[in-house]
Scaffold this motif. Structure first.
Motif, PDB file in Angstrom:
ATOM      1  N   ARG A 130       0.858  -1.192   0.000  1.00  0.00           N
ATOM      2  CA  ARG A 130       0.000   0.000   0.000  1.00  0.00           C
ATOM      3  C   ARG A 130       0.893   1.241   0.000  1.00  0.00           C
ATOM      4  NH1 ARG A 130      -5.353   0.747   0.801  1.00  0.00           N
ATOM      5  NH2 ARG A 130      -5.658  -1.452   1.327  1.00  0.00           N
ATOM      6  N   MET A 131       0.819   2.014  -1.083  1.00  0.00           N
ATOM      7  CA  MET A 131       1.732   3.134  -1.280  1.00  0.00           C
ATOM      8  C   MET A 131       1.080   4.466  -0.895  1.00  0.00           C
ATOM      9  SD  MET A 131       3.274   1.965  -4.982  1.00  0.00           S
ATOM     10  CE  MET A 131       4.467   3.297  -5.029  1.00  0.00           C
ATOM     11  N   PHE A 132       1.931   5.484  -0.733  1.00  0.00           N
ATOM     12  CA  PHE A 132       1.525   6.879  -0.507  1.00  0.00           C
ATOM     13  C   PHE A 132       0.711   7.043   0.779  1.00  0.00           C
ATOM     14  CE2 PHE A 132       1.205   6.147  -5.244  1.00  0.00           C
ATOM     15  CZ  PHE A 132       2.541   6.417  -5.477  1.00  0.00           C
ATOM     16  N   VAL A 133       1.120   6.309   1.820  1.00  0.00           N
ATOM     17  CA  VAL A 133       0.442   6.358   3.115  1.00  0.00           C
ATOM     18  C   VAL A 133       1.203   7.306   4.042  1.00  0.00           C
ATOM     19  CG1 VAL A 133      -0.215   5.014   5.164  1.00  0.00           C
ATOM     20  CG2 VAL A 133      -0.469   4.020   2.884  1.00  0.00           C
ATOM     21  N   GLU A 136       2.733  13.144  -5.215  1.00  0.00           N
ATOM     22  CA  GLU A 136       2.636  14.587  -5.039  1.00  0.00           C
ATOM     23  C   GLU A 136       1.449  14.975  -4.166  1.00  0.00           C
ATOM     24  OE1 GLU A 136       4.944  13.630  -8.631  1.00  0.00           O
ATOM     25  OE2 GLU A 136       2.971  13.025  -7.890  1.00  0.00           O
ATOM     26  N   GLU A 137       0.357  14.215  -4.286  1.00  0.00           N
ATOM     27  CA  GLU A 137      -0.812  14.501  -3.462  1.00  0.00           C
ATOM     28  C   GLU A 137      -0.502  14.216  -1.990  1.00  0.00           C
ATOM     29  OE1 GLU A 137      -5.500  13.653  -3.973  1.00  0.00           O
ATOM     30  OE2 GLU A 137      -4.305  11.849  -3.589  1.00  0.00           O
ATOM     31  N   ARG A 191       2.606  18.325   3.935  1.00  0.00           N
ATOM     32  CA  ARG A 191       3.153  19.672   4.104  1.00  0.00           C
ATOM     33  C   ARG A 191       2.152  20.600   4.801  1.00  0.00           C
ATOM     34  NH1 ARG A 191       3.796  20.646  -0.863  1.00  0.00           N
ATOM     35  NH2 ARG A 191       1.847  21.793  -1.153  1.00  0.00           N
ATOM     36  N   ASP A 192       0.894  20.570   4.353  1.00  0.00           N
ATOM     37  CA  ASP A 192      -0.121  21.452   4.932  1.00  0.00           C
ATOM     38  C   ASP A 192      -0.474  21.056   6.368  1.00  0.00           C
ATOM     39  OD1 ASP A 192      -0.177  22.957   2.660  1.00  0.00           O
ATOM     40  OD2 ASP A 192      -1.964  22.016   1.809  1.00  0.00           O
ATOM     41  N   VAL A 203      -0.242  10.747 -17.246  1.00  0.00           N
ATOM     42  CA  VAL A 203      -0.389  12.191 -17.454  1.00  0.00           C
ATOM     43  C   VAL A 203      -1.040  12.861 -16.244  1.00  0.00           C
ATOM     44  CG1 VAL A 203      -1.469  13.962 -18.912  1.00  0.00           C
ATOM     45  CG2 VAL A 203      -0.514  11.896 -19.954  1.00  0.00           C
ATOM     46  N   LYS A 204      -2.036  12.203 -15.685  1.00  0.00           N
ATOM     47  CA  LYS A 204      -2.774  12.783 -14.555  1.00  0.00           C
ATOM     48  C   LYS A 204      -3.412  11.651 -13.769  1.00  0.00           C
ATOM     49  CE  LYS A 204      -6.336  16.287 -13.486  1.00  0.00           C
ATOM     50  NZ  LYS A 204      -5.462  17.034 -12.561  1.00  0.00           N
ATOM     51  N   GLN A 205      -3.558  11.842 -12.466  1.00  0.00           N
ATOM     52  CA  GLN A 205      -4.211  10.846 -11.630  1.00  0.00           C
ATOM     53  C   GLN A 205      -4.837  11.514 -10.413  1.00  0.00           C
ATOM     54  OE1 GLN A 205      -1.390   7.986  -9.967  1.00  0.00           O
ATOM     55  NE2 GLN A 205       0.273   9.418 -10.337  1.00  0.00           N
ATOM     56  N   GLY A 206      -5.841  10.844  -9.855  1.00  0.00           N
ATOM     57  CA  GLY A 206      -6.538  11.381  -8.702  1.00  0.00           C
ATOM     58  C   GLY A 206      -7.895  10.713  -8.541  1.00  0.00           C
TER      59      GLY A 206
END
Length: 364
Positions: A67-70, A89-90, A96-97, A248-251
């Protein structure tokens, strides 16, 4: 003078349940003093709120294998909350915020907050954890069955009617109306999970109650070994050649189902050369649920749909019509995000069509 906290960031993230190892997409709102998470973007009351004062954030979090980006948020009481973003990046933007918000509130910033959560009220004598163990008792608990519906076989599950019957017979409630309240609370806290389209639609807010006292609404215990045999809920066939293209794009977007017109959160990945838009279950699974071939497609903004609630479709809907005239309706989180997706899809589809035409011209 204290003021109410302002919104810093919002969007879809996948959140790990606090009691079971289940991951579910949530609409997450980062405020200056905490994080609120909702089952749906349109909900008025959050499912929960995580205070940021005294919290710490850890990223990357590699506690869950593939499971990535956790990232992990540990609150002052040393309770961990895990969130998964759709891409690198998300995740980094959220981290960061959140770090900035923690820094400001730990520096002494104070806020006036009004409670917005509407919780289910249950008698103080009811202990959901103890009730759950009684429901799972091999001798006196709810019997797990093998049920068939719509050409699918559901293993280790039971009906909504069985749950209410058991609650009544065990004297946990006085009537079936109280049973719906108690079962909805068990569902909300993760002690029960929906299985099949009927119960899932109710849990997503498409019915008067989140839990259904019906014989064709199926549920299961999260640690029961439940599995379903049969066809996938999406008809699209995915071929390996589709994954050659560059991302190109994801979300995350909301996608309307073809058979049932309910909306579900899906992670979308847009690729070019060849031009495809794949969509996944954001809560897990490396294999896509389906694919949309974009060569020759038409993508446009949609301002209204007859079978879409008004609050769901305020300047965020768009439609993709493929060359085979298959219609896909999608919802972005904002009008700006909708415009970004439309432009990206149009660009990829146009480039793919030009490449295909060039290939035809050079063929002998």
């Amino acid at each position: 003078m204290e003021r109410e906290p302002m919104r810093i960031r919002e969007g879809y993230l996948v959140k790990k349940g606090s009691m079971f190892n289940t991951w579910k997409p949530m609409w997450v709102v980062l405020l200056e003093d905490g994080i609120e998470f909702y089952k749906r973007k349109a909900d008025n009351s959050p499912k929960g709120m995580i205070p940021l004062k005294g919290s710490s954030i850890h990223s990357p979090c590699q506690d869950f294998g593939k499971r990535m980006f956790v990232f992990r948020l540990t609150v002052a009481k040393q309770q961990d909350h895990f969130f998964q973003a759709a891409y690198l990046e998300e995740r980094d933007a959220w981290v960061r915020d959140i770090k900035k918000a923690i820094h400001h509130i730990d520096g002494g910033q104070r806020f006036a907050r009004k409670s917005t959560r509407k919780s289910i009220r249950l008698p103080e004598t009811i202990n959901l954890s103890a009730l759950y163990l009684s429901m799972k008792d091999p001798e006196k608990g709810i019997k797990e069955l093998k049920l068939e519906k719509d050409k699918r076989v559901f293993n280790h599950c039971f009906t909504g009617t069985c749950v209410i019957d058991w609650l009544v017979s065990s004297s946990s409630i006085r009537n079936r109306k109280e049973g719906l309240l108690l079962a909805s609370s068990l569902l909300s806290e993760g002690y029960l999970q929906p299985a099949g389209d009927t119960s899932k639609a109710a849990a997503e807010g498409l019915s008067d109650t989140s839990f259904l006292d019906l014989s064709d609404a199926y549920y299961y215990f999260p640690d029961s070994g439940f599995f379903c045999e049969g066809y996938s809920s999406d008809d699209d066939v995915v071929l390996k050649e589709e994954f050659r293209g560059t991302i190109v794009k994801q979300g995350c977007l909301l996608k309307q189902g073809h058979r049932r017109k309910n909306w579900k959160v899906r992670k979308f990945v847009l690729r070019d050369d060849p031009a495809y838009l794949h969509y996944y279950d954001p809560a897990g699974g490396e294999e896509p649920l389906g694919a949309i071939h974009l060569r020759g497609c038409v993508v446009t903004a949609v301002e209204d749909m007859p079978d879409t609630k008004k609050y769901d479709a305020d300047n965020i809907l768009f439609e993709i019509i493929t060359a085979n005239e298959i219609h896909y309706y999608l919802q972005a989180a904002s009008s700006t995000e909708r415009t970004e997706w439309i432009k990206a899809i149009q660009s990829v589809a146009r480039t793919d069509l030009v490449a295909a035409c060039s290939l035809i011209q050079i063929m002998p």
